[in-house]
Design a protein around this motif. Sequence first.
Motif, PDB file in Angstrom:
ATOM      1  N   VAL A 182      33.485  72.878  21.111  1.00 24.91           N
ATOM      2  CA  VAL A 182      34.775  72.105  21.093  1.00 24.91           C
ATOM      3  C   VAL A 182      35.449  72.322  22.568  1.00 24.91           C
ATOM      4  CG1 VAL A 182      36.631  71.091  19.965  1.00 24.91           C
ATOM      5  CG2 VAL A 182      34.583  71.942  18.744  1.00 24.91           C
ATOM      6  N   PRO A 193      37.850  64.034  26.661  1.00 23.84           N
ATOM      7  CA  PRO A 193      36.502  64.937  26.770  1.00 23.84           C
ATOM      8  C   PRO A 193      35.365  63.920  26.285  1.00 23.84           C
ATOM      9  CG  PRO A 193      38.220  65.831  25.267  1.00 23.84           C
ATOM     10  CD  PRO A 193      38.736  64.466  25.751  1.00 23.84           C
ATOM     11  N   ALA A 194      35.597  62.633  25.688  1.00 17.84           N
ATOM     12  CA  ALA A 194      34.398  61.956  25.259  1.00 17.84           C
ATOM     13  C   ALA A 194      34.072  61.191  26.687  1.00 17.84           C
ATOM     14  CB  ALA A 194      34.724  60.714  24.456  1.00 17.84           C
ATOM     15  N   LEU A 234      32.552  71.739  28.314  1.00 12.32           N
ATOM     16  CA  LEU A 234      31.783  70.554  28.187  1.00 12.32           C
ATOM     17  C   LEU A 234      30.492  70.680  29.271  1.00 12.32           C
ATOM     18  CD1 LEU A 234      34.100  67.531  27.953  1.00 12.32           C
ATOM     19  CD2 LEU A 234      32.647  68.563  26.280  1.00 12.32           C
ATOM     20  N   TYR A 284      26.668  70.780  28.323  1.00 11.22           N
ATOM     21  CA  TYR A 284      25.659  69.676  28.595  1.00 11.22           C
ATOM     22  C   TYR A 284      24.632  70.215  29.613  1.00 11.22           C
ATOM     23  CZ  TYR A 284      28.386  66.558  25.464  1.00 11.22           C
ATOM     24  OH  TYR A 284      28.926  66.108  24.374  1.00 11.22           O
ATOM     25  N   ASN A 321      45.369  58.662  15.538  1.00 12.38           N
ATOM     26  CA  ASN A 321      45.466  58.588  16.792  1.00 12.38           C
ATOM     27  C   ASN A 321      47.182  58.540  17.114  1.00 12.38           C
ATOM     28  OD1 ASN A 321      43.007  56.131  16.891  1.00 12.38           O
ATOM     29  ND2 ASN A 321      42.844  58.379  17.564  1.00 12.38           N
ATOM     30  N   ALA A 355      32.163  63.737  28.679  1.00 13.09           N
ATOM     31  CA  ALA A 355      30.877  64.185  28.172  1.00 13.09           C
ATOM     32  C   ALA A 355      29.808  63.053  28.395  1.00 13.09           C
ATOM     33  CB  ALA A 355      31.043  64.262  26.571  1.00 13.09           C
ATOM     34  N   MET A 370      45.030  67.038  19.497  1.00 11.99           N
ATOM     35  CA  MET A 370      43.771  67.075  20.616  1.00 11.99           C
ATOM     36  C   MET A 370      44.023  66.075  21.608  1.00 11.99           C
ATOM     37  SD  MET A 370      41.617  68.864  18.900  1.00 11.99           S
ATOM     38  CE  MET A 370      39.944  68.664  19.323  1.00 11.99           C
ATOM     39  N   PRO A 374      44.733  60.796  21.026  1.00 12.65           N
ATOM     40  CA  PRO A 374      43.713  59.616  21.342  1.00 12.65           C
ATOM     41  C   PRO A 374      42.314  59.651  21.098  1.00 12.65           C
ATOM     42  CG  PRO A 374      44.986  60.645  23.125  1.00 12.65           C
ATOM     43  CD  PRO A 374      45.004  61.696  22.231  1.00 12.65           C
ATOM     44  N   PRO A 375      42.076  58.266  20.697  1.00 16.77           N
ATOM     45  CA  PRO A 375      40.643  58.239  20.546  1.00 16.77           C
ATOM     46  C   PRO A 375      39.376  58.992  21.567  1.00 16.77           C
ATOM     47  CG  PRO A 375      41.584  56.024  20.562  1.00 16.77           C
ATOM     48  CD  PRO A 375      42.555  57.005  21.209  1.00 16.77           C
ATOM     49  N   GLY A 376      38.669  59.695  20.897  1.00 15.98           N
ATOM     50  CA  GLY A 376      37.567  60.370  22.084  1.00 15.98           C
ATOM     51  C   GLY A 376      37.944  61.746  22.544  1.00 15.98           C
ATOM     52  N   THR A 377      39.119  62.173  21.644  1.00 19.64           N
ATOM     53  CA  THR A 377      39.443  63.795  21.998  1.00 19.64           C
ATOM     54  C   THR A 377      38.926  65.068  21.005  1.00 19.64           C
ATOM     55  OG1 THR A 377      41.467  63.382  20.934  1.00 19.64           O
ATOM     56  CG2 THR A 377      41.464  62.936  23.396  1.00 19.64           C
ATOM     57  N   GLY A 378      38.014  64.486  20.384  1.00 20.53           N
ATOM     58  CA  GLY A 378      37.149  65.542  19.450  1.00 20.53           C
ATOM     59  C   GLY A 378      37.831  65.702  18.174  1.00 20.53           C
ATOM     60  N   LYS A 379      38.409  64.887  17.545  1.00 13.90           N
ATOM     61  CA  LYS A 379      38.846  65.079  16.152  1.00 13.90           C
ATOM     62  C   LYS A 379      37.881  65.193  15.171  1.00 13.90           C
ATOM     63  CE  LYS A 379      41.769  61.597  16.351  1.00 13.90           C
ATOM     64  NZ  LYS A 379      41.392  61.166  18.014  1.00 13.90           N
ATOM     65  N   SER A 380      37.017  63.967  15.433  1.00  6.99           N
ATOM     66  CA  SER A 380      35.947  64.077  14.259  1.00  6.99           C
ATOM     67  C   SER A 380      34.828  65.515  14.625  1.00  6.99           C
ATOM     68  CB  SER A 380      35.107  62.860  14.432  1.00  6.99           C
ATOM     69  OG  SER A 380      35.767  61.896  14.103  1.00  6.99           O
ATOM     70  N   THR A 381      34.879  65.630  15.900  1.00  9.72           N
ATOM     71  CA  THR A 381      33.688  66.763  16.359  1.00  9.72           C
ATOM     72  C   THR A 381      34.405  68.170  15.703  1.00  9.72           C
ATOM     73  OG1 THR A 381      33.369  65.491  18.477  1.00  9.72           O
ATOM     74  CG2 THR A 381      32.854  67.902  18.361  1.00  9.72           C
TER      75      THR A 381
HETATM   76  N1  LIG Z   1      37.095  68.141  22.391  1.00  9.92           N
HETATM   77  C1  LIG Z   1      35.810  67.662  22.492  1.00  9.92           C
HETATM   78  N2  LIG Z   1      34.994  68.858  22.565  1.00  9.92           N
HETATM   79  C2  LIG Z   1      33.835  68.503  22.781  1.00  9.92           C
HETATM   80  N3  LIG Z   1      33.255  67.316  22.764  1.00  9.92           N
HETATM   81  C3  LIG Z   1      33.941  66.292  22.623  1.00  9.92           C
HETATM   82  C4  LIG Z   1      35.367  66.479  22.514  1.00  9.92           C
HETATM   83  N4  LIG Z   1      35.994  65.123  22.196  1.00  9.92           N
HETATM   84  C5  LIG Z   1      35.091  64.341  22.228  1.00  9.92           C
HETATM   85  N5  LIG Z   1      33.929  64.785  22.393  1.00  9.92           N
HETATM   86  C6  LIG Z   1      32.453  64.154  22.518  1.00  9.92           C
HETATM   87  O1  LIG Z   1      32.673  62.739  22.629  1.00  9.92           O
HETATM   88  C7  LIG Z   1      32.336  62.098  21.393  1.00  9.92           C
HETATM   89  C8  LIG Z   1      33.419  61.286  20.620  1.00  9.92           C
HETATM   90  O2  LIG Z   1      34.374  62.275  20.180  1.00  9.92           O
HETATM   91  P1  LIG Z   1      34.935  62.422  18.522  1.00  9.92           P
HETATM   92  O3  LIG Z   1      34.231  61.328  17.725  1.00  9.92           O
HETATM   93  O4  LIG Z   1      34.895  63.600  18.161  1.00  9.92           O
HETATM   94  O5  LIG Z   1      36.566  61.793  18.843  1.00  9.92           O
HETATM   95  P2  LIG Z   1      37.535  61.376  18.007  1.00  9.92           P
HETATM   96  O6  LIG Z   1      38.988  62.193  18.543  1.00  9.92           O
HETATM   97  O7  LIG Z   1      37.358  61.645  16.707  1.00  9.92           O
HETATM   98  O8  LIG Z   1      37.708  59.738  18.184  1.00  9.92           O
HETATM   99  P3  LIG Z   1      38.455  58.706  17.327  1.00  9.92           P
HETATM  100  O9  LIG Z   1      39.975  58.812  17.293  1.00  9.92           O
HETATM  101  O10 LIG Z   1      37.934  57.362  18.075  1.00  9.92           O
HETATM  102  O11 LIG Z   1      37.574  58.994  15.938  1.00  9.92           O
HETATM  103  C9  LIG Z   1      31.727  63.494  20.453  1.00  9.92           C
HETATM  104  O12 LIG Z   1      30.611  63.173  19.819  1.00  9.92           O
HETATM  105  C10 LIG Z   1      31.764  64.300  21.498  1.00  9.92           C
HETATM  106  O13 LIG Z   1      30.258  64.363  22.202  1.00  9.92           O
END
Ligand SMILES: Nc1ncnc2c1ncn2[C@@H]1O[C@H](COP(=O)(O)OP(=O)(O)OP(=O)(O)O)[C@@H](O)[C@H]1O
Length: 498
Positions: free
Chosen positions: A229, A437-438, A410, A414, A378, A441, A399, A269-276
């Motif tokens: 992460v 980060p998304a 990253l 990768y 978000n 990546a 995040m 923000p979206p794509g910053t890795g919260k779900s990860t």
């Molecule tokens: N901080 C991070 N570290 C490593 N990989 C990341 C990170 N953030 C994003 N990614 C990559 O981007 C993809 C999308 O990230 P993720 O779903 O965790 O974002 P999110 O913050 O949950 O977005 P959302 O707000 O849209 O739900 C992940 O599958 C991962 O491959």
Amino acid sequence: MASSGTSTKTLILSAATSAAASAFFLREFVPSSIQDQVFSAFNGLLYRLSNQLTIVVEESEGYTPNRMYKAAETYLASAVVPSASTARRLRVNVSYDDDETGGDPDSTDVRSAAVQITIDKGEEVVDFYKGVKFLWRVAIRESNRNSGVRNRGRFRFFYDHGGPTEVKYYELTFHKRYRDFAIKSYLPHILDQAKAIRDEAKILKLYTNNEEQMWSPVKLRHPATFDAVAMDGKKKQALIDDLSRFVQRKEYYKRIGKAWKRGYLLYGPPGTGKSTLIAAMANFLRFDIYDLELTEVRSNAVLRSLLINTSSRSILVIEDIDCSAELQQRDKEKKSKPKEEGSPNDDESKVTLSGLLNFVDGLWSSCGDERIIIFTTNYKDRLDPALLRPGRMDMHIHMGYCDSAGFRVLASNYHSLKEHPLFAEIDSLIETVEVTPAEVAEALMRSDDVEIALKGLIKLLTDKRREADEAKKKEEDASTSVKQGCQEEITAELSGSE
Ligand SMILES: Nc1ncnc2c1ncn2[C@@H]1O[C@H](COP(=O)(O)OP(=O)(O)OP(=O)(O)O)[C@@H](O)[C@H]1O
Ligand SMILES: [Mg+2]
């Protein structure tokens, strides 16, 4: 007299030497049908003459399975037997419950963790713990009652067929002087190790609430780990420390009379890795995830039932709570609107976020252990302040956009890349743009060729830099033209008044 002295000495010597030799003798020269009886009698004799002590660990006590037996089986199979050189017969087992094949009998796609190697009946293995030698032997004896308990996956069967049956047991032999050490230190060590081994091998589950208002599970195969992460290193370490402290604080929570739970708010923000990060937390703790779609929950009664049906050692996740605006709105309405006479009682039918937190506090303090609740959003500033007040969410984790440290993580994920001549250019660009980060990546994954992937990322960052510069310039132009407009108006007014 002399000869009896010699034979006693021989026996004592035999007792002091490895029992493996006697096992070998028995295997070679005694018929297999009576090997166990002879071995036990032999051991009994040795015991009286020797300084060894033996503890018997049976598979079950009456109808109750013996946890110590199960733990010994797990511990020996994972920690001792695979490296044991003395055992000559090993058993191997791959359970359909645990494998990765989804129960397909023809599949060979089996994880090594699901392969269990144990010693066969009559075999022995030696384990050393803190310098003390422990000898384990697996044995089977006949019992007159053909009844007991069998575990099949999550189900436990009681059976009673009448007639004789086999009872499996372990014999644990060690020097008498370590009696207390074995009971107070070695056996608890085996229970702890077995738990850790089982947790490690456990296939995690992801539950979601379905239309029938129940949980439906799938296997959680998210490979995320904390190492993978990309986030601020200090924040990451603080989170790992917090989680580690939390799982060790059973007695503390009991003493202060609070529910053994911890709440985290992940925002960014979206794509910053919260779900990860959530997947990494689940993998780190070996906890299942319950992903609750709150807008699908019809009533508070359903919510209560869903919460009751989550298991201990699990993470309850409610994603995008800012999108649950309706839920927050309900909270506000409830606070402001006095109840009308005769109106239907909305309290029972509507689900609210604060209602959820109150349930969680009430329910989890009375049942269940080690619960984690995670909210993601978000937009933290759109949340009802009541949700953010201390005591509700224990840790708020931001995040953010990707910086050069995040990029290194990253690049290592990768492309297993630690250094590269293009890193300097990327470092200087990435600190000046907002890139998630998304996005990084995705750019890195576009090609297996490191050079092409890094150049692709540089292009992405350069484009973002240019767009940001253009947007800034437009903004500046707009404000300059507004200023100029104002200036002209003022000048015109002044010249008119002259
Ligand atoms: N901080 C991070 N570290 C490593 N990989 C990341 C990170 N953030 C994003 N990614 C990559 O981007 C993809 C999308 O990230 P993720 O779903 O965790 O974002 P999110 O913050 O949950 O977005 P959302 O707000 O849209 O739900 C992940 O599958 C991962 O491959
Ligand atoms: Mg997400």
